[in-house]
Scaffold this active site. Structure first.
Site, PDB file in Angstrom:
ATOM      1  CG  HIS A 138      97.697  -0.278 -13.522  1.00  0.00           C
ATOM      2  ND1 HIS A 138      97.681  -1.352 -14.367  1.00  0.00           N
ATOM      3  CD2 HIS A 138      98.166   0.761 -14.250  1.00  0.00           C
ATOM      4  CE1 HIS A 138      98.129  -0.977 -15.565  1.00  0.00           C
ATOM      5  NE2 HIS A 138      98.422   0.307 -15.523  1.00  0.00           N
ATOM      6  CB  CYS A 510      81.748  11.611 -36.345  1.00  0.00           C
ATOM      7  SG  CYS A 510      82.576  10.061 -36.025  1.00  0.00           S
ATOM      8  CB  CYS A 512      83.034   5.984 -37.327  1.00  0.00           C
ATOM      9  SG  CYS A 512      83.740   6.126 -38.950  1.00  0.00           S
TER      10      CYS A 512
HETATM   11  C1  LIG Z   1     102.193   4.110 -23.292  1.00  0.00           C
HETATM   12  C2  LIG Z   1     101.750   4.481 -21.898  1.00  0.00           C
HETATM   13  C3  LIG Z   1     100.754   3.740 -21.263  1.00  0.00           C
HETATM   14  C4  LIG Z   1     100.358   4.080 -19.970  1.00  0.00           C
HETATM   15  N1  LIG Z   1      99.322   3.401 -19.393  1.00  0.00           N
HETATM   16  C5  LIG Z   1      98.904   3.746 -18.160  1.00  0.00           C
HETATM   17  C6  LIG Z   1      97.809   3.080 -17.566  1.00  0.00           C
HETATM   18  O1  LIG Z   1      97.178   2.205 -18.173  1.00  0.00           O
HETATM   19  N2  LIG Z   1      97.463   3.419 -16.304  1.00  0.00           N
HETATM   20  C7  LIG Z   1      98.119   4.381 -15.595  1.00  0.00           C
HETATM   21  O2  LIG Z   1      97.785   4.604 -14.434  1.00  0.00           O
HETATM   22  N3  LIG Z   1      99.150   5.065 -16.152  1.00  0.00           N
HETATM   23  C8  LIG Z   1      99.538   4.787 -17.419  1.00  0.00           C
HETATM   24  N4  LIG Z   1     100.555   5.482 -18.003  1.00  0.00           N
HETATM   25  C9  LIG Z   1     101.174   6.594 -17.272  1.00  0.00           C
HETATM   26  C10 LIG Z   1     100.339   7.864 -17.367  1.00  0.00           C
HETATM   27  O3  LIG Z   1      99.972   8.140 -18.701  1.00  0.00           O
HETATM   28  C11 LIG Z   1     101.157   9.044 -16.797  1.00  0.00           C
HETATM   29  O4  LIG Z   1     101.575   8.700 -15.506  1.00  0.00           O
HETATM   30  C12 LIG Z   1     100.351  10.319 -16.701  1.00  0.00           C
HETATM   31  O5  LIG Z   1      99.659  10.607 -17.891  1.00  0.00           O
HETATM   32  C13 LIG Z   1     101.287  11.487 -16.370  1.00  0.00           C
HETATM   33  O6  LIG Z   1     100.517  12.647 -16.278  1.00  0.00           O
HETATM   34  P1  LIG Z   1     101.198  14.060 -16.005  1.00  0.00           P
HETATM   35  O7  LIG Z   1     100.097  14.992 -15.723  1.00  0.00           O
HETATM   36  O8  LIG Z   1     102.264  13.893 -14.981  1.00  0.00           O
HETATM   37  O9  LIG Z   1     101.960  14.415 -17.359  1.00  0.00           O
HETATM   38  P2  LIG Z   1     101.421  15.109 -18.712  1.00  0.00           P
HETATM   39  O10 LIG Z   1     100.113  14.585 -19.111  1.00  0.00           O
HETATM   40  O11 LIG Z   1     102.513  15.023 -19.702  1.00  0.00           O
HETATM   41  O12 LIG Z   1     101.223  16.630 -18.284  1.00  0.00           O
HETATM   42  C14 LIG Z   1     102.303  17.515 -18.132  1.00  0.00           C
HETATM   43  C15 LIG Z   1     101.930  18.839 -18.740  1.00  0.00           C
HETATM   44  O13 LIG Z   1     102.973  19.790 -18.477  1.00  0.00           O
HETATM   45  C16 LIG Z   1     103.000  20.698 -19.543  1.00  0.00           C
HETATM   46  N5  LIG Z   1     104.290  21.397 -19.588  1.00  0.00           N
HETATM   47  C17 LIG Z   1     105.508  20.853 -19.779  1.00  0.00           C
HETATM   48  N6  LIG Z   1     106.451  21.821 -19.804  1.00  0.00           N
HETATM   49  C18 LIG Z   1     105.816  22.998 -19.607  1.00  0.00           C
HETATM   50  C19 LIG Z   1     106.244  24.367 -19.553  1.00  0.00           C
HETATM   51  N7  LIG Z   1     107.519  24.735 -19.695  1.00  0.00           N
HETATM   52  N8  LIG Z   1     105.303  25.321 -19.353  1.00  0.00           N
HETATM   53  C20 LIG Z   1     103.990  25.007 -19.220  1.00  0.00           C
HETATM   54  N9  LIG Z   1     103.541  23.720 -19.285  1.00  0.00           N
HETATM   55  C21 LIG Z   1     104.425  22.728 -19.468  1.00  0.00           C
HETATM   56  C22 LIG Z   1     102.770  19.825 -20.770  1.00  0.00           C
HETATM   57  O14 LIG Z   1     102.273  20.582 -21.854  1.00  0.00           O
HETATM   58  C23 LIG Z   1     101.776  18.788 -20.252  1.00  0.00           C
HETATM   59  O15 LIG Z   1     100.446  19.116 -20.613  1.00  0.00           O
HETATM   60  C24 LIG Z   1     100.976   5.174 -19.295  1.00  0.00           C
HETATM   61  C25 LIG Z   1     101.972   5.915 -19.941  1.00  0.00           C
HETATM   62  C26 LIG Z   1     102.341   5.593 -21.229  1.00  0.00           C
HETATM   63  C27 LIG Z   1     103.370   6.421 -21.926  1.00  0.00           C
END
Ligand SMILES: Cc1cc2nc3c(=O)[nH]c(=O)nc-3n(C[C@H](O)[C@H](O)[C@H](O)COP(=O)(O)OP(=O)(O)OC[C@H]3O[C@@H](n4cnc5c(N)ncnc54)[C@H](O)[C@@H]3O)c2cc1C
Length: 601
Positions: A138, A510, A512
């Site tokens: 974005h 694959c 596809c």
């Molecule tokens: C439907 C949807 C659409 C979106 N579209 C966009 C977009 O187009 N553009 C954009 O910028 N953002 C988008 N977002 C937001 C984006 O996906 C998130 O901001 C981002 O993926 C968050 O990443 P993260 O690393 O914080 O979380 P996560 O990817 O969830 O990583 C957190 C990790 O912590 C680990 N964890 C949790 N608890 C523990 C524990 N106790 N011990 C060890 N490990 C643990 C989990 O296994 C996980 O792998 C979207 C979100 C959604 C839901």
């Protein structure tokens, strides 16, 4: 606590008592260092959310811990996982979470002479929120003014060209084309004479958007008032367009591809990974975190970075640093086949005013792999694991986006949902913990988390410096990564050459997506190199696009499972989709029986 902080808490208390007026019979609150703690009972989950969001909207509130009960609330369903007391590592920094945020921070930290561990409970990178989203980089223009996420999104977006070049990941600046249509301001439509309404849409709305772009520093934003020009850019959009906003900085990536590349590069530069390692608690000395307790053992550390996505609040509580509650907000996305790309080339969205609360409203966007997505929705759910999809969600999306591109006739391939880790103040929380030393929150990273990720990592580096971690740049840091070969993207001569050298390049697994056996084996080897112990079907899928084509794995899943089984020396029945509990021998036992595949594959 100093006088200013005490006065601020008093002011927050006064404001909270005003916004919670109608709930004060059943809800109590306390304020400490700008964090509001809520207790009591609500009549429903909706009321619980309303209470949290009302408090979160109070200016100056830096976190809402919402412990208000509601009828039907499931008891805290913590899995019983045994902690191990063995010492398994000693690091300067431990990052919890290998999603896009933890991976980006790990790669950024790998530029310095420090010992870094990246820990995740899942078997591989990007198996949380990062695997299910739109992948839009974005511009920041859709975000509200005054939020940390907005600033970080604008900054992060600008860092993507260099990042993608260094890591060899696919990134395209497709640009956004946001339509202003006769539907854009429904509340004013019937109240104003049509000519005035159209004037507002054509001149006033674009002016406001352009002014916001100037304030935020989003470059190149342009108002288009000629319908011919809009149609030249996107011939299939609806006919009731009045004007459009062109936002050239909008881009797209495959978020899991990026996260995997970040970890590969981080590992090459010395970061250690610990997969299938669940954080269960912390060791502390003098109120400072000194160790991370996991199911596999204890990891000693000087500082912990909490990038645990949906579970960041649980991790913070384990450290005695509960300063916010994450509430899950589900987004459903429709994924269309590659032929749908003929209908658009930009991120296409309709501007809606006033904006729907707590969402950008979704969009239609191409993906770097050549598919099209519609969505997401924004539905509050009570479970962090609720990725179910429903007919209502699909109807909501069709109802909305079919109007934007009425001639769209793409083939729907998949419906999936991701869950956003939202905080009640609807902003990222990136700061050292207030009452515990050696613990940094990187929480509430909902959208635009992917776009903001590079800037989030830089901010975390600054916080670490501030916390006294010495960061000396590594002389031999290797910024680039060898991108993986994609057979279907290579010229015919290169394909021939590869097949001559190794016949596995000629064995298409694959149909596809035209993925070969050699790519599957490369993916398995790459997983092993970053420390993945359980080679999963999803891990291979995210690296090769196997099972992502029209058949969604109906034909190739078993072939890939057989290659994993053979290559890793494990029973076919034990190959899993995404780790323990998702073995294909359970769900697909019928397929295996029908095809008569033997146990050895
Ligand atoms: C439907 C949807 C659409 C979106 N579209 C966009 C977009 O187009 N553009 C954009 O910028 N953002 C988008 N977002 C937001 C984006 O996906 C998130 O901001 C981002 O993926 C968050 O990443 P993260 O690393 O914080 O979380 P996560 O990817 O969830 O990583 C957190 C990790 O912590 C680990 N964890 C949790 N608890 C523990 C524990 N106790 N011990 C060890 N490990 C643990 C989990 O296994 C996980 O792998 C979207 C979100 C959604 C839901």
């Amino acid at each position: 606590m100093n006088v200013v902080a005490r006065l601020k808490d008093r002011w927050i208390s006064w404001r909270v008592s005003r916004v919670l007026k109608r709930y004060l019979d059943s809800v109590r609150f306390q304020v400490r260092d700008s964090i509001v703690f809520l207790h009591g009972s609500a009549q429903s989950y909706e009321e619980f959310l309303d209470i949290g969001l009302k408090v979160g909207s109070v200016r100056g509130v830096e976190g809402v811990v919402n412990e208000v009960e509601w009828p039907g609330k499931a008891p805290e369903g913590r899995r019983e996982v045994a902690a191990s007391k063995a010492l398994i590592g000693d690091y300067d920094v431990v990052i919890i979470g290998a999603g896009i945020i933890g991976s980006m921070i790990a790669r950024e930290l790998s530029k310095y002479e420090i010992r870094v561990a990246l820990v995740d409970k899942n078997p591989d990178v990007a198996m949380g929120v990062t695997k299910a989203n739109n992948g839009i980089i974005h511009s920041g223009l859709e975000e509200p003014l005054g939020k940390i996420k907005t600033k970080l999104c604008v900054r992060g977006n600008a860092m993507y060209d260099e990042l993608a070049r260094e890591l060899g990941v696919r990134f395209k600046r497709i640009g956004g084309l946001w339509l202003i249509t006769l539907r854009s301001m429904p509340k004013l439509k019937d109240k104003l004479p049509m000519s005035l309404y159209v004037f507002m849409l054509k001149y006033v709305v674009p002016l406001i958007v352009k002014m916001k772009a100037m304030v935020l520093g989003v470059p190149g934003v342009r108002a288009i008032r000629s319908i011919d020009e809009v149609k030249r850019l996107e011939p299939h959009v609806c006919d009731d367009v009045v004007a459009a906003i062109q936002v050239p900085t909008v881009g797209i990536v495959e978020p899991y591809e990026l996260a995997i590349a970040l970890v590969e590069n981080a590992v090459e530069n010395g970061v250690d990974t610990f997969f299938e390692t669940e954080v269960l608690g912390f060791e502390k000395e003098d109120n400072k975190v000194v160790g991370v307790i996991t199911n596999r053992g204890i990891i000693r550390t000087k500082i912990v970075i909490n990038a645990a996505g949906l579970y960041a609040d649980v991790i913070a509580e384990l450290a005695g640093a509960k300063e916010y509650t994450i509430h899950p907000r589900k987004g459903t996305i429709l994924l269309f086949d590659k032929r749908s790309m003929k209908y658009l080339s930009h991120e296409v969205a309709e501007i809606e005013l006033p904006r729907p609360p707590r969402t950008k409203g979704g969009a239609i966007n191409p993906t770097v792999s050549g598919n099209v997505m519609w969505g997401p929705t924004a539905i509050e759910v009570s479970s962090k694991e609720d990725t179910s999809t429903s007919r209502e969600d699909v109807e909501l999306l069709i109802d909305k986006f079919a109007k934007t591109i009425p001639s769209f006739k793409g083939k729907l391939m998949r419906i999936f949902a991701g869950v956003r880790p939202a905080t009640f103040n609807e902003d990222f929380i990136i700061r050292p913990a207030k009452w515990v030393k050696g613990f940094i929150h990187v929480a509430g990273i909902q959208s635009p988390g992917i776009a903001a990720a590079p800037a989030i990592a830089k901010l975390v580096i600054n916080i670490l410096r501030h916390e006294g971690i010495r960061l000396v740049p590594k002389k031999n840091f290797k910024a680039t990564r060898e991108p993986e070969l994609r057979f279907n993207e290579l010229p015919a001569e290169k394909q021939d050459e590869l097949i001559r050298r190794n016949p596995e390049w000629g064995n298409v697994v694959c149909q596809c997506e035209l993925v070969t056996e050699a790519e599957v084996i490369n993916a398995i080897e790459r997983m092993k190199r970053i420390g993945v112990k359980t080679i999963t079907l999803d891990g291979v899928k995210f690296r090769t696009r196997i099972m992502m084509g029209n058949c969604q794995g109906s034909f190739c899943r078993l072939r890939v499972a057989s290659i994993i089984s053979r290559h890793c020396g494990i029973d076919l029945w034990k190959v899993s989709l995404r780790g323990g509990g998702s073995e294909i021998g359970v769900g697909d036992v019928k397929v295996l029986l029908q095809t008569g595949v033997s146990k050895s594959g």
